[in-house]
Design an enzyme around this catalytic site. Structure first.
Site, mmCIF file in Angstrom:
data_model
loop_
_atom_site.group_PDB
_atom_site.id
_atom_site.type_symbol
_atom_site.label_atom_id
_atom_site.label_comp_id
_atom_site.label_asym_id
_atom_site.label_seq_id
_atom_site.Cartn_x
_atom_site.Cartn_y
_atom_site.Cartn_z
ATOM 1 N N ASP A 79 3.555 -0.503 9.005
ATOM 2 C CA ASP A 79 3.443 0.284 7.786
ATOM 3 C C ASP A 79 3.023 -0.665 6.659
ATOM 4 O O ASP A 79 3.164 -1.882 6.777
ATOM 5 C CB ASP A 79 4.807 0.926 7.507
ATOM 6 C CG ASP A 79 4.843 1.702 6.218
ATOM 7 O OD1 ASP A 79 3.894 2.463 5.958
ATOM 8 O OD2 ASP A 79 5.815 1.549 5.463
ATOM 9 N N ASP A 81 3.418 0.110 2.657
ATOM 10 C CA ASP A 81 4.309 0.100 1.496
ATOM 11 C C ASP A 81 5.748 -0.231 1.892
ATOM 12 O O ASP A 81 6.315 0.389 2.798
ATOM 13 C CB ASP A 81 4.268 1.460 0.792
ATOM 14 C CG ASP A 81 2.892 1.758 0.231
ATOM 15 O OD1 ASP A 81 2.578 1.256 -0.858
ATOM 16 O OD2 ASP A 81 2.115 2.484 0.899
ATOM 17 N N GLU A 88 5.854 0.187 -3.421
ATOM 18 C CA GLU A 88 5.321 1.494 -3.054
ATOM 19 C C GLU A 88 4.147 1.740 -3.998
ATOM 20 O O GLU A 88 4.334 1.987 -5.193
ATOM 21 C CB GLU A 88 6.389 2.582 -3.226
ATOM 22 C CG GLU A 88 7.532 2.502 -2.232
ATOM 23 C CD GLU A 88 7.130 2.950 -0.833
ATOM 24 O OE1 GLU A 88 6.226 3.815 -0.706
ATOM 25 O OE2 GLU A 88 7.716 2.434 0.142
ATOM 26 N N ARG A 124 3.137 14.371 -4.987
ATOM 27 C CA ARG A 124 3.057 13.129 -5.757
ATOM 28 C C ARG A 124 1.649 12.862 -6.267
ATOM 29 O O ARG A 124 1.451 12.489 -7.425
ATOM 30 C CB ARG A 124 3.545 11.951 -4.897
ATOM 31 C CG ARG A 124 5.054 11.933 -4.694
ATOM 32 C CD ARG A 124 5.485 10.777 -3.805
ATOM 33 N NE ARG A 124 5.098 11.000 -2.411
ATOM 34 C CZ ARG A 124 5.147 10.069 -1.461
ATOM 35 N NH1 ARG A 124 5.540 8.841 -1.756
ATOM 36 N NH2 ARG A 124 4.804 10.362 -0.216
ATOM 37 N N SER A 168 -0.978 3.569 7.264
ATOM 38 C CA SER A 168 -0.186 3.850 6.068
ATOM 39 C C SER A 168 -0.348 5.278 5.582
ATOM 40 O O SER A 168 -1.440 5.851 5.632
ATOM 41 C CB SER A 168 -0.614 2.879 4.952
ATOM 42 O OG SER A 168 0.021 3.210 3.736
ATOM 43 N N GLY A 169 0.760 5.819 5.093
ATOM 44 C CA GLY A 169 0.704 7.082 4.369
ATOM 45 C C GLY A 169 0.242 6.861 2.944
ATOM 46 O O GLY A 169 0.180 7.805 2.155
ATOM 47 N N LYS A 213 0.045 8.704 12.199
ATOM 48 C CA LYS A 213 0.347 7.295 12.471
ATOM 49 C C LYS A 213 0.502 7.071 13.972
ATOM 50 O O LYS A 213 -0.009 6.102 14.541
ATOM 51 C CB LYS A 213 1.630 6.878 11.749
ATOM 52 C CG LYS A 213 1.486 6.677 10.259
ATOM 53 C CD LYS A 213 2.761 6.075 9.673
ATOM 54 C CE LYS A 213 2.579 5.669 8.228
ATOM 55 N NZ LYS A 213 3.701 4.890 7.707
ATOM 56 N N ASP A 236 9.668 1.218 7.594
ATOM 57 C CA ASP A 236 10.911 1.274 6.815
ATOM 58 C C ASP A 236 11.368 2.685 6.487
ATOM 59 O O ASP A 236 12.488 2.872 6.014
ATOM 60 C CB ASP A 236 10.734 0.508 5.495
ATOM 61 C CG ASP A 236 9.784 1.205 4.544
ATOM 62 O OD1 ASP A 236 10.159 1.442 3.386
ATOM 63 O OD2 ASP A 236 8.651 1.520 4.955
ATOM 64 N N ASN A 239 8.947 8.422 7.917
ATOM 65 C CA ASN A 239 7.567 8.693 8.317
ATOM 66 C C ASN A 239 7.069 7.737 9.400
ATOM 67 O O ASN A 239 6.021 7.960 9.997
ATOM 68 C CB ASN A 239 6.657 8.612 7.087
ATOM 69 C CG ASN A 239 5.283 9.197 7.326
ATOM 70 O OD1 ASN A 239 5.163 10.255 7.911
ATOM 71 N ND2 ASN A 239 4.251 8.509 6.866
#
Length: 282
Positions: A79, A81, A88, A124, A168-169, A213, A236, A239
């Site tokens: 991942d 962030d 983030e 967001r 990554s998201g 992912k 972490d 997700n």
């Protein structure tokens, strides 16, 4: 199968090592470095007792098969962030338009698994509408920092010909720059829509969520001709759980409790270079 107990922290007392040797029935303590010790012949059935002791003593630990070597692995999926990097990105972008508290609150809820990730990202990003695209470069230049030990970890992975996938998201603006900067093999992330030099508040294409992912991990694994056991995945947040479940070894890095309980290993007190001793003896 024989196991070694790997113990890691900035400082580890001799007394702690002796107590862990007793708890784990290890027969020898080897110093790998001042921050890493290997307790030989440890009994993995002592996991609960060792975990309780290490939690109180602020130590990271892992039971590692004695025959494991870095060459057993061919791909590390990570991942971005709060894993490869310490921030983030979306929270810091939001700070540029004065909505960081609102965005950070949604981020935290998504990380804990309380909100569907795609829904959380849509909400967001909508709050960022109207922001000048130059803010993205400012976040990269002024706020983005690699997690401690990141470059050391990546250097060792290259040394052992282990490929890297950053999935990554977050956003391609950052993953693409990190790929160039760090020599990562593969990346995948979301693309922010920009209209007339400003963020539109929308994401282009399908959102990179937990399933995406996982799909990226399995696609690259298949391309490289690897088995799941040859893959390491680290993250972490909630997700990351699906992709971590597809890997032979999963590592929760300074992660939410829901991730720590499902990972092969949890690193709470060390940097990313603490991944290296968990890959076995070179």
């Amino acid at each position: 199968m024989n196991y070694n107990l790997i113990v890691q922290a900035k400082y580890i007392s001799t007394q702690s090592l002796k107590q862990l040797a007793i708890l784990s029935s290890a027969h020898e303590i080897q110093a790998v470095s001042q921050q890493v010790f290997r307790l030989m012949g440890a009994n993995p059935d002592s996991h609960t007792a060792v975990a309780d002791f290490c939690h109180v003593a602020a130590l990271d630990f892992g039971f590692v098969p004695s025959t494991r070597q870095p060459g057993n692995f061919g791909l590390v999926v990570m991942d971005m962030d709060s894993t490869l990097i310490s921030i983030e990105c979306i929270d810091e972008i939001a700070d540029m338009v004065g909505v960081k508290p609102q965005v950070a609150q949604i981020t935290e809820a998504a990380m804990r698994g309380e909100i569907d990730f795609s829904e959380s990202l849509t909400r967001r990003v909508a709050l960022l509408a109207g922001l000048d695209e130059s803010a993205l470069q400012r976040v990269y230049d002024e706020r983005l920092q690699l997690s401690p030990g990141a470059e050391k970890m990546l250097g060792m992975l290259k040394q052992h010909n282990i490929r890297t996938l950053l999935v990554s998201g977050g956003f391609t603006f950052f993953t693409e720059r990190l790929q160039t900067r760090l020599g990562l093999d593969y990346t995948a992330a979301n693309t922010l829509e920009i209209v007339a030099g400003k963020l539109s508040g929308r994401v282009l294409g399908k959102i990179v969520d937990a399933q995406a992912k996982t799909d990226h991990l399995n696609r690259i694994r298949a391309e490289l001709g690897l088995t799941p056991e040859q893959v390491i995945a680290m993250g972490d947040g909630a997700n990351d759980l699906k992709m971590m479940a597809e890997a032979g070894v999963s590592i929760a890095y300074h992660a939410k409790p829901v991730v720590q309980t499902q990972a092969s290993y949890a690193l709470n007190f060390s940097g990313l270079d603490a991944v290296l001793p968990l890959l076995g003896t070179p």
